[in-house]
Design a protein around this motif. Sequence first.
Motif, mmCIF file in Angstrom:
data_model
loop_
_atom_site.group_PDB
_atom_site.id
_atom_site.type_symbol
_atom_site.label_atom_id
_atom_site.label_comp_id
_atom_site.label_asym_id
_atom_site.label_seq_id
_atom_site.Cartn_x
_atom_site.Cartn_y
_atom_site.Cartn_z
ATOM 1 N N MET A 83 1.464 -0.972 0.187
ATOM 2 C CA MET A 83 0.093 -0.346 -0.083
ATOM 3 C C MET A 83 1.009 1.134 -0.113
ATOM 4 O O MET A 83 0.255 2.609 -0.480
ATOM 5 N N LYS A 86 2.420 1.160 -3.385
ATOM 6 C CA LYS A 86 1.229 1.964 -4.216
ATOM 7 C C LYS A 86 1.410 3.823 -4.574
ATOM 8 O O LYS A 86 1.164 4.621 -4.992
ATOM 9 N N ALA A 87 1.068 4.121 -3.067
ATOM 10 C CA ALA A 87 0.737 5.725 -2.770
ATOM 11 C C ALA A 87 1.786 6.388 -2.574
ATOM 12 O O ALA A 87 1.727 7.230 -3.716
ATOM 13 N N LYS A 88 2.813 5.889 -3.183
ATOM 14 C CA LYS A 88 4.258 6.736 -3.350
ATOM 15 C C LYS A 88 4.274 6.822 -4.958
ATOM 16 O O LYS A 88 4.741 7.757 -5.526
ATOM 17 N N GLU A 90 1.670 6.562 -7.441
ATOM 18 C CA GLU A 90 0.208 7.256 -7.225
ATOM 19 C C GLU A 90 0.602 8.553 -7.640
ATOM 20 O O GLU A 90 0.723 9.431 -7.918
ATOM 21 N N ASP A 91 1.294 9.174 -6.053
ATOM 22 C CA ASP A 91 2.196 10.223 -5.849
ATOM 23 C C ASP A 91 3.092 11.137 -6.874
ATOM 24 O O ASP A 91 3.120 11.723 -7.410
#
Length: 143
Positions: A83, A86-88, A90-91
């Motif tokens: 997660m 994924k967040a990194k 997407e950012d």
Amino acid sequence: LFMSFNALQSQATVIGYANYKKIEQSYEYAKKAYKEIDAKVLELQQFVIDKDKEFKNIESPVKKKAFEDRTQKEYKNKEDAVMALKAKKEDEIFNNIMTATNVVAKAKKIDVVLDYRVIFTGGIDISNDVIQYLNTRPNPSKK
């Protein structure tokens, strides 16, 4: 009257628009990042399958409970890592697209860039220019 018209005309806002999804789907770095994330999700699924097989081979209820507790913690750590990745990613992708959009808009003397879905008519589509910019330069988020 002529001077005031020219003053108004020189202050006219040039509007552009971009299709974020199209840009994201055509952006090579984003494609690689999403493949990397998918691979990590598949690893997580394989982890569950492997642990399930191990669990079935344990006879003692006490050992089963200890194995379950240990596996849950391990799974949670792996899931958190996926997660976070994924967040990194997407950012990074979002920030890269925004940076590219700003650069392209400036180069084309566009004052405002909107999402393509809010434009019924007019405006300048810069989606392909943003895609080209992104795919011909190294990833700006990489340090």
